[in-house]
Design a protein around this motif. Structure first.
Motif, PDB file in Angstrom:
ATOM      1  N   GLY A 361       0.831  -1.199   0.000  1.00 44.75           N
ATOM      2  CA  GLY A 361       0.000   0.000   0.000  1.00 44.75           C
ATOM      3  C   GLY A 361       0.863   1.246   0.000  1.00 44.75           C
ATOM      4  N   SER A 362       0.189   2.395  -0.029  1.00 48.29           N
ATOM      5  CA  SER A 362       0.957   3.630  -0.056  1.00 48.29           C
ATOM      6  C   SER A 362       1.591   3.892   1.302  1.00 48.29           C
ATOM      7  N   LYS A 363       2.718   4.511   1.261  1.00 46.65           N
ATOM      8  CA  LYS A 363       3.477   4.884   2.448  1.00 46.65           C
ATOM      9  C   LYS A 363       3.864   3.679   3.308  1.00 46.65           C
ATOM     10  N   THR A 364       3.841   2.531   2.695  1.00 43.09           N
ATOM     11  CA  THR A 364       4.292   1.348   3.421  1.00 43.09           C
ATOM     12  C   THR A 364       5.785   1.171   3.185  1.00 43.09           C
ATOM     13  N   THR A 365       6.511   0.944   4.233  1.00 41.23           N
ATOM     14  CA  THR A 365       7.951   0.761   4.061  1.00 41.23           C
ATOM     15  C   THR A 365       8.347  -0.652   4.455  1.00 41.23           C
ATOM     16  N   VAL A 366       9.192  -1.209   3.649  1.00 39.09           N
ATOM     17  CA  VAL A 366       9.788  -2.513   3.976  1.00 39.09           C
ATOM     18  C   VAL A 366      11.285  -2.285   4.092  1.00 39.09           C
ATOM     19  N   GLY A 367      11.769  -2.468   5.292  1.00 39.73           N
ATOM     20  CA  GLY A 367      13.164  -2.133   5.554  1.00 39.73           C
ATOM     21  C   GLY A 367      14.112  -3.153   4.995  1.00 39.73           C
ATOM     22  N   PRO A 368      15.378  -2.925   5.200  1.00 45.08           N
ATOM     23  CA  PRO A 368      16.363  -3.912   4.793  1.00 45.08           C
ATOM     24  C   PRO A 368      16.235  -5.174   5.626  1.00 45.08           C
ATOM     25  N   GLN A 369      16.814  -6.237   5.100  1.00 46.12           N
ATOM     26  CA  GLN A 369      16.788  -7.544   5.747  1.00 46.12           C
ATOM     27  C   GLN A 369      15.370  -7.999   6.017  1.00 46.12           C
ATOM     28  N   CYS A 370      14.530  -7.790   5.032  1.00 45.38           N
ATOM     29  CA  CYS A 370      13.163  -8.263   5.117  1.00 45.38           C
ATOM     30  C   CYS A 370      12.878  -9.159   3.937  1.00 45.38           C
ATOM     31  N   MET A 371      11.835  -9.924   4.115  1.00 53.80           N
ATOM     32  CA  MET A 371      11.455 -10.780   3.008  1.00 53.80           C
ATOM     33  C   MET A 371       9.949 -10.793   2.906  1.00 53.80           C
ATOM     34  N   LEU A 372       9.499 -10.630   1.708  1.00 56.08           N
ATOM     35  CA  LEU A 372       8.071 -10.595   1.469  1.00 56.08           C
ATOM     36  C   LEU A 372       7.803 -11.585   0.348  1.00 56.08           C
ATOM     37  N   ALA A 373       7.108 -12.662   0.687  1.00 51.97           N
ATOM     38  CA  ALA A 373       6.943 -13.712  -0.315  1.00 51.97           C
ATOM     39  C   ALA A 373       5.783 -13.395  -1.247  1.00 51.97           C
ATOM     40  N   GLU A 374       5.585 -14.299  -2.184  1.00 54.59           N
ATOM     41  CA  GLU A 374       4.641 -14.032  -3.258  1.00 54.59           C
ATOM     42  C   GLU A 374       3.204 -13.907  -2.735  1.00 54.59           C
ATOM     43  N   GLY A 375       2.463 -13.056  -3.376  1.00 53.40           N
ATOM     44  CA  GLY A 375       1.037 -12.934  -3.131  1.00 53.40           C
ATOM     45  C   GLY A 375       0.649 -12.245  -1.850  1.00 53.40           C
ATOM     46  N   SER A 376       1.601 -11.746  -1.115  1.00 55.62           N
ATOM     47  CA  SER A 376       1.233 -11.083   0.127  1.00 55.62           C
ATOM     48  C   SER A 376       0.836  -9.645  -0.151  1.00 55.62           C
ATOM     49  N   LYS A 377      -0.105  -9.166   0.655  1.00 59.41           N
ATOM     50  CA  LYS A 377      -0.587  -7.811   0.433  1.00 59.41           C
ATOM     51  C   LYS A 377      -0.402  -7.018   1.705  1.00 59.41           C
ATOM     52  N   LEU A 378       0.140  -5.844   1.576  1.00 62.97           N
ATOM     53  CA  LEU A 378       0.272  -4.959   2.722  1.00 62.97           C
ATOM     54  C   LEU A 378      -0.577  -3.718   2.484  1.00 62.97           C
ATOM     55  N   GLY A 379      -1.230  -3.290   3.532  1.00 68.12           N
ATOM     56  CA  GLY A 379      -2.053  -2.088   3.410  1.00 68.12           C
ATOM     57  C   GLY A 379      -1.199  -0.835   3.463  1.00 68.12           C
ATOM     58  N   ASP A 380      -1.864   0.286   3.755  1.00 67.44           N
ATOM     59  CA  ASP A 380      -1.140   1.559   3.784  1.00 67.44           C
ATOM     60  C   ASP A 380      -0.389   1.730   5.101  1.00 67.44           C
ATOM     61  N   LYS A 381       0.613   2.539   5.017  1.00 70.66           N
ATOM     62  CA  LYS A 381       1.356   3.002   6.189  1.00 70.66           C
ATOM     63  C   LYS A 381       1.851   1.863   7.071  1.00 70.66           C
ATOM     64  N   CYS A 382       2.167   0.751   6.466  1.00 74.58           N
ATOM     65  CA  CYS A 382       2.736  -0.349   7.257  1.00 74.58           C
ATOM     66  C   CYS A 382       4.241  -0.160   7.346  1.00 74.58           C
ATOM     67  N   SER A 383       4.799  -0.843   8.316  1.00 81.93           N
ATOM     68  CA  SER A 383       6.243  -0.790   8.458  1.00 81.93           C
ATOM     69  C   SER A 383       6.744  -2.182   8.802  1.00 81.93           C
ATOM     70  N   VAL A 384       7.656  -2.672   8.003  1.00 83.60           N
ATOM     71  CA  VAL A 384       8.190  -4.022   8.215  1.00 83.60           C
ATOM     72  C   VAL A 384       9.698  -3.912   8.379  1.00 83.60           C
ATOM     73  N   LYS A 385      10.167  -4.419   9.461  1.00 82.18           N
ATOM     74  CA  LYS A 385      11.612  -4.365   9.674  1.00 82.18           C
ATOM     75  C   LYS A 385      12.122  -5.737  10.093  1.00 82.18           C
ATOM     76  N   ARG A 386      13.186  -6.140   9.479  1.00 85.38           N
ATOM     77  CA  ARG A 386      13.871  -7.382   9.855  1.00 85.38           C
ATOM     78  C   ARG A 386      12.910  -8.538  10.070  1.00 85.38           C
ATOM     79  N   SER A 387      12.033  -8.697   9.158  1.00 82.28           N
ATOM     80  CA  SER A 387      11.043  -9.748   9.341  1.00 82.28           C
ATOM     81  C   SER A 387      10.865 -10.535   8.063  1.00 82.28           C
ATOM     82  N   VAL A 388      10.314 -11.691   8.237  1.00 90.81           N
ATOM     83  CA  VAL A 388      10.016 -12.550   7.098  1.00 90.81           C
ATOM     84  C   VAL A 388       8.513 -12.712   7.037  1.00 90.81           C
TER      85      VAL A 388
END
Lengths: 460, 691
Positions: A361-388
């Motif tokens: 989504g908009s304004k969603t950030t995925v930081g370094p050392q992250c992994m986002l596999a196929e077909g996953s959806k993130l909404g707006d303004k999310c923040s993912v750090k060091r996660s799988v």
């Protein structure tokens, strides 16, 4: 002929109790995803990289064996030749070996734990084993620093909670021979050392910073003998290895091995070794260098001694075992982070992996050392750090995920905050859930607004 | 000894090589001893009459009988006439050449790359040339049969000798000699062995025509001369050669017969002739590398090309960047660049074991081609667990035996050929782990020879069995029994009250000492040791355990302790054909000191370790050890002064593994064929049977 006269057995385990909310009937330990790949795949690929393509994978429990077997035949159909053997649950590693030991024929057996994530070449252990003509050679690596070192959210407390368990490992001064080994649990009061061994070596180096990586090379005849004779032995690490170490100087093993090999197959390692030895003795007595401290100091015991050797992995190598929940999150983090070469993925410029089919989504950030596999959806303004984050997850808006592992098909509603947690497949987190250092078992539903800290949530 | 000493002390490699000619310059030794070897070898056994039970190796040269009998005596007599006719003319030429001799000899000596191999070849050929040309001795050794036929031949051969003496006159003895043929022959015993060899053979080679593949090399051997000789001289030389050739065409027939018969009779020699070539080629660039200018290399090249077809590649020169690159790409074991290489030793494989071992171990399962047992042996070589000529050789052979046992011929391939390539790949793997020892090289030659000799019709299993038993036999006969025989011989040299000095750790010497002790002889042992290996301590420990009376000291005390010694027993990695003993570094020093103190030096070496190579120094062929171990003094933290200096570019560490002891420091070599004076080794090399 097997490659270099080595056979490989992968002990893939079953439903481990240590990892209780994570593993289940549907998800045996071997298939736990590490960076969205079953942990077993790391071992298999390591072996494949070493050209070891004929493997025996031992799984506890019929169901688990079927699951593992199904996965392997799908993923490695034309690359590996794997035989999956099912053993009853709770037989232990030694029991598992016992049930397949009759299939082993090669000179030496390489036994790998299925939960090992490492890039230490198994050939190195095998070669060391061969070079020394050892009865057993084990891989030691520096123990992992548990807990995320810099995030500081969970590590400190976790450590404080558990008593620090050290493995006590005694080595000879050249760091080639294993003289003593005790796991953390046994070392609560004193360490008992054998005087004879100490005398033979002269000096023992005691290390607490090493970890047994559960990668062993055994001499087959010896291993089979022990398995036959010592019915009660349950575990390699707790029974067989200490037994071998204890009896290094008063070995019945090598003699038994010799007897059985003489009566049995004509070409066994033990016999060859002795022939070698005697040849050298006889022909050129002085050329057989007494470089080994054990035999140097106690030559009369020489014939009756066997060698337990170690291969100490280089500091720069990554080596970890997935044997606890903490280890699970550590390994996940490392494979995406510092040991990224293990994951087999190519990282983006931002040092993360986002599958092209993932939607952000908009304004969603995925930081370094992250992994986002196929077909996953993130909404707006999310923040993912060091996660799988696994496959086909639906994550709402304003969600924070830090230092966590989210498996497949997880639904996370708006406003959740997840820190240092493991969320298994098909979990549903309703709105504004706050999780810190929690494990959520498969299929669990966390009700909206609830806050959990250091809890293990699972379906009853 | 004395003429060589000053040469050797000079550090300029070019000058050092002057020494080349001299080792052979000792008085021509009786041929007979070398024949003892032949006769006792299985190969030649058929052609040589048994010599009874005496231990003495001295015998009448038996193969000559057959050889000379095979020579049609009638043919030679008439042929001799035209030769002697041309003799006069040639004499003149020779005198001409002889006048310039001094220049030439210098050239010859100064350019060892050319001379050394060629002269060696000649020696190899001289198997028969001596024989033919030195008929005076020959006639003495078996007078009745040959006298008549040789008389005829003599004239012709004498002539050839004179040509030789005039044409090359290597040793600088020439000013007198080229006057008349007769005088040359008469002065023969006085003339140094080398000059005769070289010259004779130069000449002979031409005569032989196509009989020997070496002919090319031989003909080109005098090439370096051209650089400095004038036109007239060149023409003189050429003409001499041409005349010789003409003579050869006539006389040649007979000689070829002779030669073929001879080679047929002693199969070892045919192999010798072949095996001389590679080593010759090996040595040539080696010696050139440090000193010789590029022009000379150009001269080398065409010759090399000619040889390339039938000759195995020369030993790697590690200062040749292109080749190193090439090898690196092929190598199974990763080769690492060693830093701070010592300039003089750049051509040797640099020590890289420290970094190699982990790398090799990591690739354990990737190396498809290598049999596990071979791999294990390689690891042991690399880690230094197996060391010493015998042990390494045995380990290798046992590994090969196992590999042969597990071998099965792939479809559409011939057993012998495929197995040979397999074995070769194993060997190259082993070489990557550690350079081959000479003992191993000989064992490999033996094995390959055996494989090649397998009858085609033989079934695979039979062939495998026979090869395995061959290997067993080799280990048994050439090593085990040889050692026992050496021990028997050597024990005779130990008397009550002796003080025996030994250096380092030699398996044979240990066996000798132990056996003498078991016989109840009362003697004391002085063990001289040296850093960094301190192998002497192992020997010391074992001897003390057996109850021997020992003294232990380091090599720096050698001049002091030598006063006490009655005899020096040394082991050897190899004995070369010029009598040089190639052994653990420090041996030469011990032998030299012993010589200075007039203590007899007895070198114990199994005959399978003999090699036909000629080596004058420890530079062109050696092995480098781990340079770091000489830095580290175990147990002395305080004395590691050089800590941290290792990365300094100005520091070059050199840890040599071997050195060459010149034959004149050695009083006697004890082999399984008996005890011989070192000078006789000159001939041992050529007759040494591999199989």
């Amino acid at each position: 002929m097997t490659r270099m006269d080595f056979e490989v057995v992968v002990l893939a385990g079953g439903a481990s109790s240590n990892l209780s909310p994570l593993v289940s009937q549907e998800l045996p330990k071997a298939l736990l995803p590490v960076a969205n790949r079953p942990v077993l795949s790391y071992v298999l690929e390591l072996l494949e990289g070493s050209n070891l393509k004929d493997l025996i994978v031992v799984v506890e429990g019929e169901d688990a064996a079927q699951l593992v077997g199904g996965w392997i035949s799908g993923a490695y159909a034309d690359r590996l030749h794997v035989e999956v053997a099912a053993v009853p649950e709770g037989v232990g590693t030694a029991g598992a070996l016992r049930s397949i030991s009759s299939y082993l024929t090669a000179n030496d057996v390489l036994i790998v734990s299925g939960d090992l994530v490492t890039d230490v070449p198994p050939g190195a252990i095998a070669a060391t084993h061969r070079r020394h003509g050892a009865v057993v050679t084990t891989l030691l690596c520096s123990s992992p620093v548990s807990g995320p070192s810099d995030s500081g959210t969970s590590g400190g407390k976790e450590k404080a909670k558990k008593p620090v368990r050290h493995n006590i490992i005694g080595l000879d001064p050249t760091r080639q021979y294993l003289l003593h080994m005790a796991t953390g649990a046994e070392v609560e009061k004193d360490i008992r050392l054998q005087k004879r061994i100490l005398q033979a070596v002269g000096q023992m180096e005691i290390r607490a910073d090493l970890m047994d990586a559960h990668l062993y090379a055994f001499k087959r005849t010896v291993l089979q003998d022990i398995l036959d004779q010592k019915d009660k032995f349950q575990s390699i690490r707790q029974d067989i290895l200490p037994y071998l170490i204890r009896t290094q100087l008063s070995s019945e093993v090598s003699r038994n091995g010799l007897v059985s090999s003489e009566s049995g197959s004509n070409k066994s390692a033990v016999q060859d070794d002795l022939r070698w030895l005697s040849q050298h003795r006889e022909i050129a007595p002085s050329t057989f260098q007494d470089s080994q401290p054990l035999s140097l100091k106690s030559q009369r015991d020489d014939q009756r001694s066997h060698k337990c050797c170690v291969y100490i992995a280089n500091e720069s190598k990554y080596c970890a075992r997935l044997n606890s929940i903490q280890a699970f999150s550590d390994i996940n983090r490392d494979v995406i982070g510092e040991a990224s070469h293990l994951s087999g993925y190519s990282f983006s410029a931002q040092n993360n992996i986002i599958h092209p089919s993932a939607e952000l989504g908009s304004k969603t950030t995925v930081g370094p050392q992250c992994m986002l596999a196929e077909g996953s959806k993130l909404g707006d303004k999310c923040s993912v750090k060091r996660s799988v984050i696994g496959r086909h997850c639906r994550i709402g808006s304003n969600v924070k995920i830090v230092n966590s592992v989210v498996m497949n098909h997880v639904t996370i509603d708006d406003g959740c905050s997840i820190q240092g947690s493991v969320i298994c497949s098909n979990v549903q987190l309703q709105e504004r859930v706050v999780l810190k250092d929690c494990q959520v078992g498969a299929g669990y539903i966390v009700t909206s607004g609830s806050e959990h800290k250091s809890e293990s949530l699972a379906r009853k | 000894m004395d003429p060589r000493r000053p040469n050797r002390t000079v550090s300029d490699p070019k000058v050092r090589q002057v020494g080349f000619v001299t080792p052979a310059a000792t008085t021509p030794p009786p041929r007979s001893v070398s024949d003892a070897l032949v006769s006792s070898s299985s190969a030649a056994a058929a052609s040589s009459p048994p010599t009874g039970t005496s231990l003495s190796p001295v015998m009448i040269p038996p193969p000559r009988h057959g050889a000379s009998d095979g020579l049609p005596a009638r043919g030679t007599v008439p042929l001799a006439v035209p030769n002697s006719g041309s003799l006069l003319r040639r004499d003149n030429l020779q005198i001409l050449v002889g006048a310039h001799d001094h220049n030439e000899t210098e050239v010859v000596l100064g350019t060892p790359p050319m001379t050394s191999p060629s002269s060696r070849i000649h020696d190899g050929v001289s198997e028969f040339s001596d024989n033919a040309s030195m008929s005076p001795w020959y006639g003495r050794s078996d007078p009745d049969k040959l006298a008549s036929s040789l008389a005829g031949r003599n004239s012709e051969l004498m002539m050839s000798k004179s040509v030789g003496a005039g044409g090359g006159s290597g040793g600088g003895h020439t000013p007198k000699s080229p006057l008349t043929t007769a005088s040359v022959v008469k002065t023969l015993p006085g003339i140094s062995g080398t000059s005769i060899f070289i010259l004779n053979n130069l000449h002979l080679s031409e005569k032989q025509g196509g009989a020997l593949g070496i002919q090319n090399d031989l003909a080109e051997a005098p090439m370096p001369l051209k650089e400095k000789t004038t036109k007239a001289e060149r023409r003189a030389l050429q003409e001499a050669q041409r005349a010789a050739k003409a003579a050869a065409k006539e006389a040649g027939e007979a000689l070829i017969h002779f030669l073929e018969f001879y080679r047929g009779g002693v199969p070892a020699n045919t192999q010798q002739a072949k095996s001389v070539k590679p080593s010759q080629k090996k040595d040539a660039p080696q010696v050139t590398a440090p000193s010789v200018s590029s022009e000379k290399k150009i001269v080398d090249r065409p010759i090399e090309k000619d040889r390339k077809k039938d000759v195995p590649p020369p030993r790697m020169q590690f200062d040749d960047k292109h080749k190193v690159e090439k090898v690196k790409r092929r190598a199974m074991v990763n080769q690492f660049e060693a830093k701070n290489r010592v300039e003089l030793f750049r051509h040797l494989p640099q020590y890289i074991h420290g970094t190699q071992l982990p790398d090799l171990e990591a690739k354990f399962f990737q190396l498809d081609a290598v049999h596990p047992s071979v791999y294990k042996v390689g690891l042991h070589y690399l880690s230094g667990k197996i060391s010493g000529g015998n042990a390494r050789c045995i380990a290798m052979l046992l590994a090969f035996k196992e590999a042969i046992n597990d071998y099965s011929t792939p479809p559409e391939k011939a057993f012998g050929r495929d197995l040979t390539t397999k074995i070769s790949s194993y060997i190259s793997f082993l070489i990557e782990c550690r350079p081959l020892s000479i003992s191993m090289g000989n064992a490999i030659k033996f094995l390959k020879h055996r494989i090649a000799k397998l009858p085609l019709a033989m079934s695979e299993s039979d062939a495998k069995l026979s090869l395995q038993s061959d290997i067993d036999r080799f280990i048994n006969e050439k090593i085990e029994i040889a050692d026992k025989v050496i021990v028997r011989h050597a024990v005779a040299k130990i008397r009550d009250g002796d003080v025996l000095l030994t250096y380092g750790l030699s398996s044979v010497v240990e066996m000798i000492l132990v056996y003498a002790h078991e016989l109840g002889k009362d003697f004391r042992v002085v063990i001289v040791d040296s850093r960094p290996k301190l192998e002497g301590q192992v020997l010391l420990r074992r001897l003390i355990a057996k109850g021997l009376n020992c003294t232990y000291t380091h090599i720096n005390a050698i001049s002091y302790i030598m006063h006490e010694a009655k005899r020096v027993f040394l082991g050897a990695a190899s004995v070369l054909s010029n009598g040089t003993v190639y052994s653990r570094v420090g041996t030469a020093c011990v032998a030299m000191v012993a010589k200075a103190f007039n203590v007899p030096v007895l070198v114990c070496c199994e005959a399978y370790k003999f090699h036909e190579r000629v080596q004058l120094d420890s530079i062109c062929f050696n092995e480098l050890g781990d340079p770091d171990v000489i830095l580290k003094v175990p147990g002395h933290v305080a004395s590691n002064y050089l800590e941290g200096c290792v990365d300094n570019d100005n520091l070059q560490l050199l840890n040599l593994n071997y050195d060459a002891t010149p034959s004149d420091y050695v009083s006697m070599i004890i082999t399984d064929y008996g005890m011989v004076s070192c000078t006789l080794m000159l001939f041992y090399g050529y007759v040494f049977p591999y199989c």
